[in-house]
Design a protein around this motif. Structure first.
Motif, PDB file in Angstrom:
ATOM      1  N   LYS A   1       1.164  -1.310  -0.236  1.00  0.00           N
ATOM      2  CA  LYS A   1      -0.137   0.004   0.082  1.00  0.00           C
ATOM      3  C   LYS A   1       1.340   1.090   0.129  1.00  0.00           C
ATOM      4  CE  LYS A   1      -4.077  -1.873   1.900  1.00  0.00           C
ATOM      5  NZ  LYS A   1      -5.593  -1.773   3.136  1.00  0.00           N
ATOM      6  N   ALA A   2       1.924   1.196   0.555  1.00  0.00           N
ATOM      7  CA  ALA A   2       2.707   2.239   0.937  1.00  0.00           C
ATOM      8  C   ALA A   2       3.245   2.462  -0.220  1.00  0.00           C
ATOM      9  CB  ALA A   2       4.328   1.679   1.878  1.00  0.00           C
ATOM     10  N   ARG A   3       3.768   1.923  -0.980  1.00  0.00           N
ATOM     11  CA  ARG A   3       4.592   1.478  -2.320  1.00  0.00           C
ATOM     12  C   ARG A   3       3.335   2.596  -3.807  1.00  0.00           C
ATOM     13  NH1 ARG A   3       5.331  -1.447  -7.331  1.00  0.00           N
ATOM     14  NH2 ARG A   3       7.152  -0.542  -8.405  1.00  0.00           N
ATOM     15  N   THR A   4       2.526   1.660  -3.533  1.00  0.00           N
ATOM     16  CA  THR A   4       0.978   2.126  -4.522  1.00  0.00           C
ATOM     17  C   THR A   4       1.059   3.430  -4.500  1.00  0.00           C
ATOM     18  OG1 THR A   4       0.253   0.194  -4.347  1.00  0.00           O
ATOM     19  CG2 THR A   4      -1.332   1.997  -5.409  1.00  0.00           C
ATOM     20  N   ARG A   5       1.071   4.066  -2.807  1.00  0.00           N
ATOM     21  CA  ARG A   5       0.854   5.784  -2.680  1.00  0.00           C
ATOM     22  C   ARG A   5       1.516   6.350  -3.270  1.00  0.00           C
ATOM     23  NH1 ARG A   5      -1.871   9.174   0.580  1.00  0.00           N
ATOM     24  NH2 ARG A   5      -0.487  10.584   1.595  1.00  0.00           N
ATOM     25  N   ARG A   6       3.147   6.044  -3.199  1.00  0.00           N
ATOM     26  CA  ARG A   6       4.144   6.349  -3.910  1.00  0.00           C
ATOM     27  C   ARG A   6       4.186   7.029  -5.013  1.00  0.00           C
ATOM     28  NH1 ARG A   6       8.859   4.418  -4.982  1.00  0.00           N
ATOM     29  NH2 ARG A   6       8.096   2.593  -5.005  1.00  0.00           N
ATOM     30  N   LEU A   7       3.507   5.253  -5.542  1.00  0.00           N
ATOM     31  CA  LEU A   7       4.022   5.493  -7.451  1.00  0.00           C
ATOM     32  C   LEU A   7       2.767   6.024  -7.720  1.00  0.00           C
ATOM     33  CD1 LEU A   7       4.403   2.228  -8.246  1.00  0.00           C
ATOM     34  CD2 LEU A   7       6.098   3.661  -8.416  1.00  0.00           C
ATOM     35  N   ILE A   8       1.678   6.496  -6.478  1.00  0.00           N
ATOM     36  CA  ILE A   8       0.662   7.804  -7.498  1.00  0.00           C
ATOM     37  C   ILE A   8       0.531   8.689  -7.451  1.00  0.00           C
ATOM     38  CG2 ILE A   8      -2.200   8.291  -6.905  1.00  0.00           C
ATOM     39  CD1 ILE A   8      -2.446   5.436  -6.021  1.00  0.00           C
ATOM     40  N   GLN A   9       1.988   9.269  -6.434  1.00  0.00           N
ATOM     41  CA  GLN A   9       2.023  10.823  -5.730  1.00  0.00           C
ATOM     42  C   GLN A   9       3.019  10.650  -7.236  1.00  0.00           C
ATOM     43  OE1 GLN A   9       3.191   9.683  -1.454  1.00  0.00           O
ATOM     44  NE2 GLN A   9       1.398  10.832  -0.888  1.00  0.00           N
ATOM     45  N   GLU A  10       4.002   9.927  -7.096  1.00  0.00           N
ATOM     46  CA  GLU A  10       5.028  10.933  -8.278  1.00  0.00           C
ATOM     47  C   GLU A  10       4.404  10.468  -9.323  1.00  0.00           C
ATOM     48  OE1 GLU A  10       7.869   7.436  -7.463  1.00  0.00           O
ATOM     49  OE2 GLU A  10       9.037   7.878  -6.203  1.00  0.00           O
ATOM     50  N   GLY A  11       3.400   9.932  -9.968  1.00  0.00           N
ATOM     51  CA  GLY A  11       2.738   9.845 -11.251  1.00  0.00           C
ATOM     52  C   GLY A  11       1.870  11.256 -11.384  1.00  0.00           C
ATOM     53  N   ALA A  12       1.665  11.187  -9.861  1.00  0.00           N
ATOM     54  CA  ALA A  12       0.782  12.397  -9.877  1.00  0.00           C
ATOM     55  C   ALA A  12       1.865  14.119 -10.298  1.00  0.00           C
ATOM     56  CB  ALA A  12       0.086  13.313  -8.630  1.00  0.00           C
ATOM     57  N   ILE A  13       2.603  14.168  -9.674  1.00  0.00           N
ATOM     58  CA  ILE A  13       3.843  15.346  -9.424  1.00  0.00           C
ATOM     59  C   ILE A  13       4.397  15.255 -11.161  1.00  0.00           C
ATOM     60  CG2 ILE A  13       5.874  16.033  -9.019  1.00  0.00           C
ATOM     61  CD1 ILE A  13       5.557  14.558  -6.397  1.00  0.00           C
ATOM     62  N   LEU A  14       4.693  13.844 -12.023  1.00  0.00           N
ATOM     63  CA  LEU A  14       5.341  13.670 -13.390  1.00  0.00           C
ATOM     64  C   LEU A  14       4.053  14.818 -13.895  1.00  0.00           C
ATOM     65  CD1 LEU A  14       7.524  13.155 -15.189  1.00  0.00           C
ATOM     66  CD2 LEU A  14       6.346  10.608 -15.433  1.00  0.00           C
ATOM     67  N   GLU A  15       3.021  14.522 -13.680  1.00  0.00           N
ATOM     68  CA  GLU A  15       1.510  15.224 -15.025  1.00  0.00           C
ATOM     69  C   GLU A  15       1.775  16.515 -14.767  1.00  0.00           C
ATOM     70  OE1 GLU A  15      -2.364  13.068 -14.727  1.00  0.00           O
ATOM     71  OE2 GLU A  15      -1.906  10.756 -15.299  1.00  0.00           O
ATOM     72  N   LYS A  16       1.755  16.679 -13.484  1.00  0.00           N
ATOM     73  CA  LYS A  16       2.187  18.299 -12.779  1.00  0.00           C
ATOM     74  C   LYS A  16       2.458  18.683 -13.588  1.00  0.00           C
ATOM     75  CE  LYS A  16       1.609  21.223  -9.247  1.00  0.00           C
ATOM     76  NZ  LYS A  16       1.384  21.780  -7.423  1.00  0.00           N
ATOM     77  N   VAL A  17       4.222  17.963 -13.817  1.00  0.00           N
ATOM     78  CA  VAL A  17       4.999  18.784 -14.184  1.00  0.00           C
ATOM     79  C   VAL A  17       5.220  19.232 -15.886  1.00  0.00           C
ATOM     80  CG1 VAL A  17       7.802  18.887 -14.672  1.00  0.00           C
ATOM     81  CG2 VAL A  17       6.118  18.601 -12.126  1.00  0.00           C
ATOM     82  N   LEU A  18       4.668  17.708 -16.115  1.00  0.00           N
ATOM     83  CA  LEU A  18       4.429  17.719 -17.832  1.00  0.00           C
ATOM     84  C   LEU A  18       3.247  17.301 -18.314  1.00  0.00           C
ATOM     85  CD1 LEU A  18       8.072  15.597 -18.057  1.00  0.00           C
ATOM     86  CD2 LEU A  18       7.474  18.037 -18.985  1.00  0.00           C
ATOM     87  N   PRO A  19       2.070  18.041 -18.861  1.00  0.00           N
ATOM     88  CA  PRO A  19       1.007  17.459 -18.499  1.00  0.00           C
ATOM     89  C   PRO A  19       0.601  16.875 -20.324  1.00  0.00           C
ATOM     90  CG  PRO A  19       1.032  19.556 -18.640  1.00  0.00           C
ATOM     91  CD  PRO A  19       2.658  19.076 -18.143  1.00  0.00           C
ATOM     92  N   GLN A  20       1.733  17.256 -20.711  1.00  0.00           N
ATOM     93  CA  GLN A  20       1.906  16.543 -22.477  1.00  0.00           C
ATOM     94  C   GLN A  20       1.597  14.343 -21.762  1.00  0.00           C
ATOM     95  OE1 GLN A  20       3.656  19.033 -21.459  1.00  0.00           O
ATOM     96  NE2 GLN A  20       5.758  18.467 -22.184  1.00  0.00           N
ATOM     97  N   ILE A  21       2.395  14.390 -20.714  1.00  0.00           N
ATOM     98  CA  ILE A  21       2.642  12.556 -20.606  1.00  0.00           C
ATOM     99  C   ILE A  21       1.430  11.916 -20.960  1.00  0.00           C
ATOM    100  CG2 ILE A  21       4.539  12.807 -19.345  1.00  0.00           C
ATOM    101  CD1 ILE A  21       3.482  12.113 -16.824  1.00  0.00           C
ATOM    102  N   THR A  22       0.586  12.367 -20.587  1.00  0.00           N
ATOM    103  CA  THR A  22      -1.091  11.679 -20.920  1.00  0.00           C
ATOM    104  C   THR A  22      -1.443  11.199 -22.464  1.00  0.00           C
ATOM    105  OG1 THR A  22      -2.332  13.291 -20.963  1.00  0.00           O
ATOM    106  CG2 THR A  22      -2.194  12.670 -18.859  1.00  0.00           C
ATOM    107  N   SER A  23      -0.692  11.325 -23.161  1.00  0.00           N
ATOM    108  CA  SER A  23      -0.381  11.290 -24.584  1.00  0.00           C
ATOM    109  C   SER A  23       0.753  10.581 -24.771  1.00  0.00           C
ATOM    110  CB  SER A  23      -1.005  12.581 -25.537  1.00  0.00           C
ATOM    111  OG  SER A  23       0.111  13.893 -25.642  1.00  0.00           O
ATOM    112  N   ILE A  24       1.782  10.359 -24.172  1.00  0.00           N
ATOM    113  CA  ILE A  24       2.805   9.634 -24.552  1.00  0.00           C
ATOM    114  C   ILE A  24       2.407   8.262 -24.317  1.00  0.00           C
ATOM    115  CG2 ILE A  24       5.377   9.730 -24.098  1.00  0.00           C
ATOM    116  CD1 ILE A  24       5.466  12.776 -23.633  1.00  0.00           C
ATOM    117  N   GLU A  25       2.929   7.292 -25.328  1.00  0.00           N
ATOM    118  CA  GLU A  25       3.620   6.575 -24.989  1.00  0.00           C
ATOM    119  C   GLU A  25       4.350   5.867 -24.205  1.00  0.00           C
ATOM    120  OE1 GLU A  25       2.400   3.313 -27.102  1.00  0.00           O
ATOM    121  OE2 GLU A  25       1.024   4.453 -28.710  1.00  0.00           O
ATOM    122  N   LEU A  26       3.952   5.138 -23.339  1.00  0.00           N
ATOM    123  CA  LEU A  26       4.725   4.404 -21.766  1.00  0.00           C
ATOM    124  C   LEU A  26       6.617   4.165 -21.909  1.00  0.00           C
ATOM    125  CD1 LEU A  26       2.303   2.723 -19.406  1.00  0.00           C
ATOM    126  CD2 LEU A  26       2.787   5.094 -19.288  1.00  0.00           C
TER     127      LEU A  26
END
Length: 65
Positions: free
Chosen positions: A28-53
């Motif tokens: 659960k701690a890992r999942t929370r961390r990954l979600i938070q890091e992903g949210a920060i990444l999307e906030k800083v680079l909003p265009q990543i939502t349309s980029i292939e992984l």
């Protein structure tokens, strides 16, 4: 089954349950961390939502080398 065997079995089960709780807690701690890091990444680079992984991974790896 003797009382000592029952006590040992109970102790083993308690240990297994404690280990299982720890694994769940860590997951659960890992999942929370990954979600938070992903949210920060999307906030800083909003265009990543349309980029292939795969492209995103290669892009990020190229920035740390």
């Amino acid at each position: 089954m003797t009382d000592l065997e029952k006590q040992l079995l109970q102790a083993k089960h308690r240990l297994e349950e404690a280990e299982m709780r720890n694994r769940v807690k860590e997951r659960k701690a890992r999942t929370r961390r990954l979600i938070q890091e992903g949210a920060i990444l999307e906030k800083v680079l909003p265009q990543i939502t349309s980029i292939e992984l795969e492209y995103l991974e290669n892009f990020l790896l190229s920035k740390i080398k």
